[in-house]
Write a protein that holds these residues in place. Structure first.
Motif, PDB file in Angstrom:
ATOM      1  N   ALA A   1       0.251  -1.324   0.394  1.00 31.43           N
ATOM      2  CA  ALA A   1      -0.042  -0.287  -0.181  1.00 31.43           C
ATOM      3  C   ALA A   1       0.616   0.897   0.150  1.00 31.43           C
ATOM      4  CB  ALA A   1      -0.848  -0.285   1.308  1.00 31.43           C
ATOM      5  N   SER A   2       2.523   1.354   0.807  1.00 34.45           N
ATOM      6  CA  SER A   2       2.980   2.203   0.478  1.00 34.45           C
ATOM      7  C   SER A   2       4.122   1.889   0.737  1.00 34.45           C
ATOM      8  CB  SER A   2       2.808   3.123   2.025  1.00 34.45           C
ATOM      9  OG  SER A   2       3.159   1.908   3.215  1.00 34.45           O
ATOM     10  N   ARG A   3       5.399   2.742   0.436  1.00 36.38           N
ATOM     11  CA  ARG A   3       6.631   2.387   0.834  1.00 36.38           C
ATOM     12  C   ARG A   3       7.026   2.436   1.983  1.00 36.38           C
ATOM     13  NH1 ARG A   3      10.328   7.262  -1.897  1.00 36.38           N
ATOM     14  NH2 ARG A   3      11.873   5.195  -0.829  1.00 36.38           N
ATOM     15  N   PRO A   4       8.295   1.250   2.448  1.00 36.26           N
ATOM     16  CA  PRO A   4       8.191   1.208   4.440  1.00 36.26           C
ATOM     17  C   PRO A   4       8.975   2.235   4.347  1.00 36.26           C
ATOM     18  CG  PRO A   4       9.392  -0.019   2.049  1.00 36.26           C
ATOM     19  CD  PRO A   4       8.947   0.399   1.728  1.00 36.26           C
ATOM     20  N   ASP A   5       8.926   1.903   5.709  1.00 37.52           N
ATOM     21  CA  ASP A   5       8.981   3.072   6.607  1.00 37.52           C
ATOM     22  C   ASP A   5      10.436   2.829   7.308  1.00 37.52           C
ATOM     23  OD1 ASP A   5       8.591   1.143   8.406  1.00 37.52           O
ATOM     24  OD2 ASP A   5       7.046   2.696   9.714  1.00 37.52           O
ATOM     25  N   LYS A   6      11.748   3.412   7.919  1.00 37.99           N
ATOM     26  CA  LYS A   6      12.557   3.209   8.752  1.00 37.99           C
ATOM     27  C   LYS A   6      12.500   1.987   8.988  1.00 37.99           C
ATOM     28  CE  LYS A   6      16.053   5.656  10.599  1.00 37.99           C
ATOM     29  NZ  LYS A   6      16.975   6.978  11.173  1.00 37.99           N
ATOM     30  N   LYS A   7      11.887   1.217  10.147  1.00 39.08           N
ATOM     31  CA  LYS A   7      12.057   0.388  10.551  1.00 39.08           C
ATOM     32  C   LYS A   7      11.578  -0.759   9.666  1.00 39.08           C
ATOM     33  CE  LYS A   7       9.790  -1.908  14.500  1.00 39.08           C
ATOM     34  NZ  LYS A   7       9.002  -1.629  15.382  1.00 39.08           N
ATOM     35  N   ALA A   8      11.055  -0.574   9.103  1.00 40.11           N
ATOM     36  CA  ALA A   8      10.959  -1.354   7.756  1.00 40.11           C
ATOM     37  C   ALA A   8      11.575  -1.585   7.126  1.00 40.11           C
ATOM     38  CB  ALA A   8       9.276  -2.100   6.740  1.00 40.11           C
ATOM     39  N   ARG A   9      12.320  -0.941   6.758  1.00 39.58           N
ATOM     40  CA  ARG A   9      13.240  -0.945   5.865  1.00 39.58           C
ATOM     41  C   ARG A   9      14.893  -1.536   6.662  1.00 39.58           C
ATOM     42  NH1 ARG A   9      12.272   4.244   4.272  1.00 39.58           N
ATOM     43  NH2 ARG A   9      13.778   4.788   5.762  1.00 39.58           N
ATOM     44  N   ARG A  10      15.072  -1.041   8.016  1.00 42.95           N
ATOM     45  CA  ARG A  10      16.237  -2.085   8.371  1.00 42.95           C
ATOM     46  C   ARG A  10      15.862  -3.700   8.459  1.00 42.95           C
ATOM     47  NH1 ARG A  10      17.139   2.311  13.204  1.00 42.95           N
ATOM     48  NH2 ARG A  10      17.750   3.434  12.097  1.00 42.95           N
ATOM     49  N   LEU A  11      14.458  -3.796   8.730  1.00 37.73           N
ATOM     50  CA  LEU A  11      14.661  -5.437   8.945  1.00 37.73           C
ATOM     51  C   LEU A  11      14.196  -5.867   7.484  1.00 37.73           C
ATOM     52  CD1 LEU A  11      11.140  -4.952  11.049  1.00 37.73           C
ATOM     53  CD2 LEU A  11      12.963  -6.115  11.890  1.00 37.73           C
ATOM     54  N   ILE A  12      14.059  -4.822   6.135  1.00 39.67           N
ATOM     55  CA  ILE A  12      14.578  -6.024   5.423  1.00 39.67           C
ATOM     56  C   ILE A  12      16.216  -5.905   5.066  1.00 39.67           C
ATOM     57  CG2 ILE A  12      14.208  -5.322   2.378  1.00 39.67           C
ATOM     58  CD1 ILE A  12      11.448  -3.869   3.334  1.00 39.67           C
ATOM     59  N   GLN A  13      16.891  -4.829   5.544  1.00 36.82           N
ATOM     60  CA  GLN A  13      18.461  -5.397   5.380  1.00 36.82           C
ATOM     61  C   GLN A  13      18.684  -5.895   5.698  1.00 36.82           C
ATOM     62  OE1 GLN A  13      19.145  -3.008   2.794  1.00 36.82           O
ATOM     63  NE2 GLN A  13      21.492  -5.350   3.307  1.00 36.82           N
ATOM     64  N   ALA A  14      18.445  -6.423   7.217  1.00 37.24           N
ATOM     65  CA  ALA A  14      18.038  -7.257   8.542  1.00 37.24           C
ATOM     66  C   ALA A  14      17.844  -9.015   7.671  1.00 37.24           C
ATOM     67  CB  ALA A  14      17.762  -7.298   9.659  1.00 37.24           C
ATOM     68  N   MET A  15      17.207  -9.254   7.420  1.00 38.33           N
ATOM     69  CA  MET A  15      16.890  -9.962   6.400  1.00 38.33           C
ATOM     70  C   MET A  15      17.699 -10.706   4.738  1.00 38.33           C
ATOM     71  SD  MET A  15      12.943 -11.372   5.703  1.00 38.33           S
ATOM     72  CE  MET A  15      12.938 -10.339   4.497  1.00 38.33           C
ATOM     73  N   LYS A  16      17.659  -9.552   4.398  1.00 38.88           N
ATOM     74  CA  LYS A  16      18.710  -9.854   3.465  1.00 38.88           C
ATOM     75  C   LYS A  16      20.305 -10.112   3.174  1.00 38.88           C
ATOM     76  CE  LYS A  16      16.150  -6.275   0.102  1.00 38.88           C
ATOM     77  NZ  LYS A  16      17.068  -5.338  -0.698  1.00 38.88           N
ATOM     78  N   ASP A  17      20.438  -9.213   4.934  1.00 38.01           N
ATOM     79  CA  ASP A  17      22.280  -9.796   5.382  1.00 38.01           C
ATOM     80  C   ASP A  17      22.048 -11.541   6.194  1.00 38.01           C
ATOM     81  OD1 ASP A  17      23.159  -7.110   4.589  1.00 38.01           O
ATOM     82  OD2 ASP A  17      22.871  -6.935   6.529  1.00 38.01           O
ATOM     83  N   SER A  18      20.891 -11.436   5.983  1.00 35.31           N
ATOM     84  CA  SER A  18      21.034 -12.964   6.845  1.00 35.31           C
ATOM     85  C   SER A  18      21.076 -13.847   6.054  1.00 35.31           C
ATOM     86  CB  SER A  18      20.113 -13.024   8.171  1.00 35.31           C
ATOM     87  OG  SER A  18      19.076 -13.197   7.488  1.00 35.31           O
TER      88      SER A  18
END
Length: 131
Positions: free
Chosen positions: A113-130
């Protein structure tokens, strides 16, 4: 072109001249990858094409089936390239059905529905790094 009607042209050159692929190298890769069939059989890039042959090309989800109408070794304007082949009625109908299906389903993409906020971007990045 009358001189070429008696001969044959390599299929990779013909596909490039008919503007199915942007470069001859891409045409060769598609043939080697099994994305192009000549008269119902897989072929090699050096295989000769004659007037009247049937060519089936798969580009992503798009599948084209056409009959060779003329031969050319030179890439010309799009108007001239369209004169080198005739697409079959079944192929045209199939592509129209696929186009309509994509339009109706929205391309089958689930968009947030919308772009990810700062918290969601960090979760996405953490998932990619794992991974």
């Amino acid at each position: 072109m009358s001189e070429l009607s008696q001969r044959e042209v390599r299929i990779d050159v013909w596909l490039w001249a008919a503007r199915f692929f942007k470069t001859r190298s891409l045409a060769k890769q598609a043939i080697d990858g099994g994305k192009v069939e000549l008269n119902g059989l897989s072929c090699k890039p050096a295989r000769g094409v004659h007037v009247g042959d049937r060519v089936r090309v798969s580009r992503g989800e798009e599948k084209l089936e056409c009959e060779v109408a003329a031969l050319s070794e030179k890439r010309g304007p799009a108007v001239e390239a369209q004169k080198l082949y005739r697409e079959t009625e079944e192929s045209v109908a199939s592509r129209e059905r696929q186009r309509e299906d994509r339009r109706m389903t929205g391309g089958a993409l689930l968009r947030p529905a919308s772009r990810p906020d700062k918290k969601a971007r960090r979760l996405i990045q953490a998932m990619k790094d794992s991974l």
